[in-house]
Design an enzyme around this catalytic site. Structure first.
Site, PDB file in Angstrom:
ATOM      1  N   ASN A 150      38.198 104.764  26.480  1.00  0.00           N
ATOM      2  CA  ASN A 150      37.565 104.150  28.274  1.00  0.00           C
ATOM      3  C   ASN A 150      35.964 104.881  28.166  1.00  0.00           C
ATOM      4  O   ASN A 150      35.398 103.485  28.455  1.00  0.00           O
ATOM      5  CB  ASN A 150      38.146 104.774  29.256  1.00  0.00           C
ATOM      6  CG  ASN A 150      37.849 106.648  28.351  1.00  0.00           C
ATOM      7  OD1 ASN A 150      37.786 106.675  27.470  1.00  0.00           O
ATOM      8  ND2 ASN A 150      37.703 107.519  29.731  1.00  0.00           N
ATOM      9  N   LYS A 173      38.678 106.459  13.088  1.00  0.00           N
ATOM     10  CA  LYS A 173      39.436 105.684  13.805  1.00  0.00           C
ATOM     11  C   LYS A 173      39.446 105.603  15.580  1.00  0.00           C
ATOM     12  O   LYS A 173      39.639 106.731  16.000  1.00  0.00           O
ATOM     13  CB  LYS A 173      41.169 106.501  14.020  1.00  0.00           C
ATOM     14  CG  LYS A 173      42.105 105.891  13.846  1.00  0.00           C
ATOM     15  CD  LYS A 173      42.381 105.146  14.420  1.00  0.00           C
ATOM     16  CE  LYS A 173      43.430 105.673  15.869  1.00  0.00           C
ATOM     17  NZ  LYS A 173      43.638 104.393  16.776  1.00  0.00           N
ATOM     18  N   GLY A 226      40.669 112.068  24.254  1.00  0.00           N
ATOM     19  CA  GLY A 226      42.051 110.779  24.600  1.00  0.00           C
ATOM     20  C   GLY A 226      42.581 111.969  25.529  1.00  0.00           C
ATOM     21  O   GLY A 226      41.939 112.765  25.869  1.00  0.00           O
ATOM     22  N   GLY A 231      46.237 115.198  21.663  1.00  0.00           N
ATOM     23  CA  GLY A 231      45.793 115.811  21.480  1.00  0.00           C
ATOM     24  C   GLY A 231      46.489 117.567  21.105  1.00  0.00           C
ATOM     25  O   GLY A 231      46.464 117.626  19.647  1.00  0.00           O
ATOM     26  N   GLU A 248      38.793 117.024  23.311  1.00  0.00           N
ATOM     27  CA  GLU A 248      38.414 116.442  24.550  1.00  0.00           C
ATOM     28  C   GLU A 248      39.483 116.178  25.377  1.00  0.00           C
ATOM     29  O   GLU A 248      40.075 115.013  24.704  1.00  0.00           O
ATOM     30  CB  GLU A 248      37.046 115.686  24.822  1.00  0.00           C
ATOM     31  CG  GLU A 248      35.775 116.970  24.556  1.00  0.00           C
ATOM     32  CD  GLU A 248      35.678 118.384  25.514  1.00  0.00           C
ATOM     33  OE1 GLU A 248      36.279 118.664  26.389  1.00  0.00           O
ATOM     34  OE2 GLU A 248      34.933 119.178  24.730  1.00  0.00           O
ATOM     35  N   CYS A 282      37.594 110.667  32.496  1.00  0.00           N
ATOM     36  CA  CYS A 282      38.083 111.788  32.052  1.00  0.00           C
ATOM     37  C   CYS A 282      37.730 112.521  33.365  1.00  0.00           C
ATOM     38  O   CYS A 282      37.661 113.670  33.761  1.00  0.00           O
ATOM     39  CB  CYS A 282      37.758 112.758  30.468  1.00  0.00           C
ATOM     40  SG  CYS A 282      36.138 112.312  30.408  1.00  0.00           S
ATOM     41  N   GLN A 329      48.579 100.487  31.315  1.00  0.00           N
ATOM     42  CA  GLN A 329      48.206 100.935  32.241  1.00  0.00           C
ATOM     43  C   GLN A 329      48.201 100.976  33.517  1.00  0.00           C
ATOM     44  O   GLN A 329      48.588 101.470  34.481  1.00  0.00           O
ATOM     45  CB  GLN A 329      46.071 101.197  31.291  1.00  0.00           C
ATOM     46  CG  GLN A 329      45.702 102.004  32.460  1.00  0.00           C
ATOM     47  CD  GLN A 329      45.305 103.986  32.189  1.00  0.00           C
ATOM     48  OE1 GLN A 329      46.032 103.952  30.657  1.00  0.00           O
ATOM     49  NE2 GLN A 329      45.447 104.887  32.993  1.00  0.00           N
ATOM     50  N   GLU A 381      46.751 113.485  34.880  1.00  0.00           N
ATOM     51  CA  GLU A 381      45.359 112.926  35.272  1.00  0.00           C
ATOM     52  C   GLU A 381      46.568 111.642  35.194  1.00  0.00           C
ATOM     53  O   GLU A 381      47.320 110.939  34.874  1.00  0.00           O
ATOM     54  CB  GLU A 381      44.892 112.754  34.438  1.00  0.00           C
ATOM     55  CG  GLU A 381      44.097 111.548  33.697  1.00  0.00           C
ATOM     56  CD  GLU A 381      43.140 112.264  32.526  1.00  0.00           C
ATOM     57  OE1 GLU A 381      43.828 112.186  31.448  1.00  0.00           O
ATOM     58  OE2 GLU A 381      42.170 112.580  32.990  1.00  0.00           O
ATOM     59  N   GLU A 460      30.967 119.798  22.850  1.00  0.00           N
ATOM     60  CA  GLU A 460      30.312 118.811  22.469  1.00  0.00           C
ATOM     61  C   GLU A 460      28.401 118.515  23.066  1.00  0.00           C
ATOM     62  O   GLU A 460      28.427 119.457  24.017  1.00  0.00           O
ATOM     63  CB  GLU A 460      31.383 117.433  23.015  1.00  0.00           C
ATOM     64  CG  GLU A 460      32.714 117.499  22.117  1.00  0.00           C
ATOM     65  CD  GLU A 460      33.174 116.295  21.977  1.00  0.00           C
ATOM     66  OE1 GLU A 460      32.333 115.681  21.139  1.00  0.00           O
ATOM     67  OE2 GLU A 460      33.895 115.150  22.600  1.00  0.00           O
TER      68      GLU A 460
HETATM   69  P1  NAP Z   1      45.405 108.128  23.679  1.00  0.00           P
HETATM   70  O1  NAP Z   1      46.417 107.845  23.905  1.00  0.00           O
HETATM   71  O2  NAP Z   1      45.382 110.153  23.504  1.00  0.00           O
HETATM   72  O3  NAP Z   1      44.743 108.351  22.132  1.00  0.00           O
HETATM   73  C1  NAP Z   1      42.625 108.747  21.814  1.00  0.00           C
HETATM   74  C2  NAP Z   1      43.207 108.299  20.795  1.00  0.00           C
HETATM   75  O4  NAP Z   1      43.796 108.473  19.646  1.00  0.00           O
HETATM   76  C3  NAP Z   1      43.017 106.404  20.333  1.00  0.00           C
HETATM   77  O5  NAP Z   1      42.230 106.646  19.638  1.00  0.00           O
HETATM   78  C4  NAP Z   1      44.767 106.605  19.498  1.00  0.00           C
HETATM   79  O6  NAP Z   1      44.916 105.219  19.071  1.00  0.00           O
HETATM   80  C5  NAP Z   1      44.680 107.858  19.268  1.00  0.00           C
HETATM   81  N1  NAP Z   1      46.174 108.145  18.680  1.00  0.00           N
HETATM   82  C6  NAP Z   1      47.820 107.744  19.661  1.00  0.00           C
HETATM   83  N2  NAP Z   1      48.467 108.755  19.358  1.00  0.00           N
HETATM   84  C7  NAP Z   1      47.875 109.196  18.042  1.00  0.00           C
HETATM   85  C8  NAP Z   1      48.280 110.508  16.549  1.00  0.00           C
HETATM   86  N3  NAP Z   1      50.194 110.458  17.156  1.00  0.00           N
HETATM   87  N4  NAP Z   1      47.735 110.626  15.896  1.00  0.00           N
HETATM   88  C9  NAP Z   1      46.229 110.282  16.082  1.00  0.00           C
HETATM   89  N5  NAP Z   1      45.915 109.417  16.677  1.00  0.00           N
HETATM   90  C10 NAP Z   1      46.289 108.849  17.642  1.00  0.00           C
HETATM   91  O7  NAP Z   1      44.312 108.372  25.008  1.00  0.00           O
HETATM   92  P2  NAP Z   1      43.734 106.989  25.451  1.00  0.00           P
HETATM   93  O8  NAP Z   1      44.706 106.195  25.916  1.00  0.00           O
HETATM   94  O9  NAP Z   1      43.422 106.108  24.442  1.00  0.00           O
HETATM   95  O10 NAP Z   1      42.702 107.386  26.029  1.00  0.00           O
HETATM   96  C11 NAP Z   1      42.834 107.951  27.278  1.00  0.00           C
HETATM   97  C12 NAP Z   1      42.710 109.588  27.796  1.00  0.00           C
HETATM   98  O11 NAP Z   1      41.781 110.166  27.001  1.00  0.00           O
HETATM   99  C13 NAP Z   1      43.291 109.956  28.822  1.00  0.00           C
HETATM  100  O12 NAP Z   1      43.904 111.509  28.929  1.00  0.00           O
HETATM  101  C14 NAP Z   1      41.566 110.782  29.628  1.00  0.00           C
HETATM  102  O13 NAP Z   1      41.331 111.595  29.853  1.00  0.00           O
HETATM  103  C15 NAP Z   1      40.893 110.920  27.607  1.00  0.00           C
HETATM  104  N6  NAP Z   1      39.457 110.592  27.831  1.00  0.00           N
HETATM  105  C16 NAP Z   1      39.361 112.613  27.701  1.00  0.00           C
HETATM  106  C17 NAP Z   1      37.760 112.779  27.634  1.00  0.00           C
HETATM  107  C18 NAP Z   1      37.027 113.571  27.457  1.00  0.00           C
HETATM  108  O14 NAP Z   1      36.153 113.709  27.153  1.00  0.00           O
HETATM  109  N7  NAP Z   1      37.578 114.595  27.566  1.00  0.00           N
HETATM  110  C19 NAP Z   1      37.353 111.334  27.433  1.00  0.00           C
HETATM  111  C20 NAP Z   1      37.475 109.949  27.566  1.00  0.00           C
HETATM  112  C21 NAP Z   1      38.966 109.520  27.515  1.00  0.00           C
HETATM  113  P3  NAP Z   1      45.407 103.991  20.346  1.00  0.00           P
HETATM  114  O15 NAP Z   1      44.635 104.308  20.815  1.00  0.00           O
HETATM  115  O16 NAP Z   1      44.944 103.015  18.829  1.00  0.00           O
HETATM  116  O17 NAP Z   1      46.612 104.086  19.361  1.00  0.00           O
END
Ligand code: NAP
Ligand code: MG
Length: 483
Positions: A150, A173, A226, A231, A248, A282, A329, A381, A460
């Site tokens: 995002n 990554k 993520g 996480g 985060e 987020c 999504q 969320e 951070e």
């Molecule tokens: P996500 O599915 O958790 O993915 C985040 C990252 O983790 C991606 O690079 C993803 O790879 C990777 N990943 C997925 N499964 C993994 C595993 N088993 N081991 C290691 N890495 C893995 O989140 P997203 O769909 O990309 O982003 C949306 C989420 O991020 C929302 O929940 C949002 O709130 C959160 N977010 C939080 C913040 C903050 O600062 N608090 C900021 C932005 C976003 P792939 O997607 O390439 O498979």
């Protein structure tokens, strides 16, 4: 067919064992490119090289490191138009937001460039006579960075810049939905005066490359942004090796509108906070907690403002809301529209898939009314252009509702009362609090992070980043007596 974009493995641009297509969510006929997927062997090779490169980099003087970070930051800012357009093309946010994000990413590098020259420790007299104590920070070593789609450039930059500033190697990554921005940033970093292999790019799915990276005992620290479930899995992998971890994650941010608020301002902040970045932030204001005395007037303006937002192709001038990032999504978002209505929430506008002149993942921004804080749309969320209004009868009830959540990233209040603003600042249980400002939108020189399920580990950004990217060494020196 465009040439496949490669991974950066041990300092060399390298083909993977497979590749993926990257398509524009505003126009699925637009193929942005093909992107290599790193193999397990490549991951191991690049981690080994990173460990050696880190030792060389840590030995560079502070001025040489400062110059590297300054060059990266200046190039990002100078190319923000070009790279912001690429970002918007692959992620779907309006191009002004894409350019703004790349410029901000540059500012993270120039901020940490200056921090290279401000790494000053502490000293003390020992409690033992004739002994001095010197306390300084050293790099943690090889840092794994796992980032979301995002904010593909900014989030990676607020991790990579401090990682390099404090003398570490980086293995990144990125999210597989936004690989073009990742390649562009990695190219800028790789061409600098850095040891070969200090920076690695390992594109691939989270389940394959990401999981293997976070499980590796060759990684000394993991910084993740993520979702909560991913996480938690990363934390469990990290603990097996006692690897330092910082995360985060999601949130369920609330904007409070009390009965003394400037309603025009409140509506402007709600629209920006709820629908900026298509709600995929987020820090998005997904819960709008409104005092009964101003509820109807606020809702009328909010719904009119929401209907007036222009949804369109991210690269078209005038677009205020781009498509959501992916088909998955979009389906999840439409699922939440049904979940909200089934629970008794009234959909005042939007929440529908839209057909535009190009095929993409478009939906109209939606507002739910008559919602309660226990509904799933107010607890989970959604990461969608959907906001839910919760009516309350007092300031005290508003504050209690803000804090009734598993998350705790940001919260905001719109008020003209100094007393309420001050009380809210002190009592909202979130890592970031805003007064008469949107819940989204933060600076780069101060800490960022949340409480509860939103964050884990040190903060951070700003000087706070040193806590994660360094480890403290305490030295005792007995100098003896001069002859
Ligand atoms: P996500 O599915 O958790 O993915 C985040 C990252 O983790 C991606 O690079 C993803 O790879 C990777 N990943 C997925 N499964 C993994 C595993 N088993 N081991 C290691 N890495 C893995 O989140 P997203 O769909 O990309 O982003 C949306 C989420 O991020 C929302 O929940 C949002 O709130 C959160 N977010 C939080 C913040 C903050 O600062 N608090 C900021 C932005 C976003 P792939 O997607 O390439 O498979
Ligand atoms: Mg994902």
């Amino acid at each position: 067919m465009p040439a496949t974009k490669l991974n950066l493995i041990a300092g060399n641009w390298t083909a993977g064992d497979s590749e993926i297509e990257n398509r524009n969510p505003s126009d699925l006929s637009d193929l942005i490119g093909l992107f290599a997927q790193a193999s397990a062997d490549q991951l191991d090779a690049t981690l080994d090289r990173a460990a050696a490169a880190q030792v060389e980099w840590a030995a560079y003087g502070p001025e040489r490191k400062q110059a590297v970070l300054m060059n990266i930051g200046n190039e990002l800012m100078a190319r923000s138009e070009e790279l912001g357009t690429l970002l918007s093309r692959e992620e779907g946010k309006p191009v002004a937001e894409g350019k703004g994000e790349v410029f901000r990413a540059g500012q993270f590098f120039t901020y940490y460039a200056a921090e290279c020259l401000r790494q000053i420790g502490e000293n003390a007299d020992s409690v033992r006579a004739g002994v001095e104590v010197d306390v300084r920070r050293e790099p943690v070593g090889v840092v794994a960075i796992v980032s979301p789609w995002n904010f593909p450039t900014a989030t990676a930059s607020w991790k990579i810049a401090p990682a390099l500033c404090y003398g570490n190697a980086v293995v990144w990554k990125p999210a597989n939905l936004t690989p073009a921005s990742a390649v562009a940033l990695s190219e800028i970093i790789a061409k600098q005066d850095i040891p070969k292999g200090l920076m690695s790019l390992v594109m691939g799915s989270g389940r394959a490359v990401g999981q293997r990276l976070v499980e590796s005992p060759k990684v000394n620290a993991i910084s993740f942004t993520g979702s909560v479930p991913v996480g938690k899995g990363i934390a469990m992998a990290a603990i097996q090796n006692l690897t330092k971890v910082q995360m985060e994650m999601g949130s369920k941010n609330a904007l409070v509108v009390v009965d003394d608020a400037d309603l025009e301002l409140a509506v402007t902040l709600a629209l920006a906070g709820a629908f900026g970045g298509t709600g995929q932030k987020c820090t998005a204001s997904s819960r709008l907690i409104v005092h009964a005395a101003v509820h109807d007037a606020f809702v009328e303006k909010l719904v009119a403002g929401t209907k007036a937002l222009k949804v369109g192709h991210a690269l078209e001038p005038g677009t205020q809301i781009g498509p959501v990032v992916s088909e998955q999504q979009l389906n999840d978002n439409l699922g939440y529209v049904e979940i909200g209505q089934a629970a008794g929430a009234e959909l005042a506008c939007g929440g529908q898939r839209l057909n535009m002149s190009t095929e993409g993942y478009y939906m109209s921004p939606g507002v739910f009314l008559n919602t309660t804080n226990d509904m799933r749309i107010n607890r989970e969320e959604m990461f969608a252009p959907l906001a839910a209004v919760i009516k309350v009868d007092s300031y005290a009830e508003a504050l209690a509702t803000v804090n009734d959540t598993n998350f705790g990233l940001t919260s905001g209040i719109v008020t003209t009362s100094l007393a309420r603003a001050s009380h809210f600042r002190r009592n909202a249980k979130t890592g970031v609090v805003t007064v008469n400002l949107p819940t989204a939108g933060t600076d780069y020189h101060v800490p960022f992070g949340g409480r509860g399920d939103s964050s884990y580990g040190p903060r951070e950004q700003g000087k706070a980043a040193a806590e994660f990217y360094t480890t403290v060494k305490t030295a005792y020196i007995s100098a003896g007596t001069p002859q």
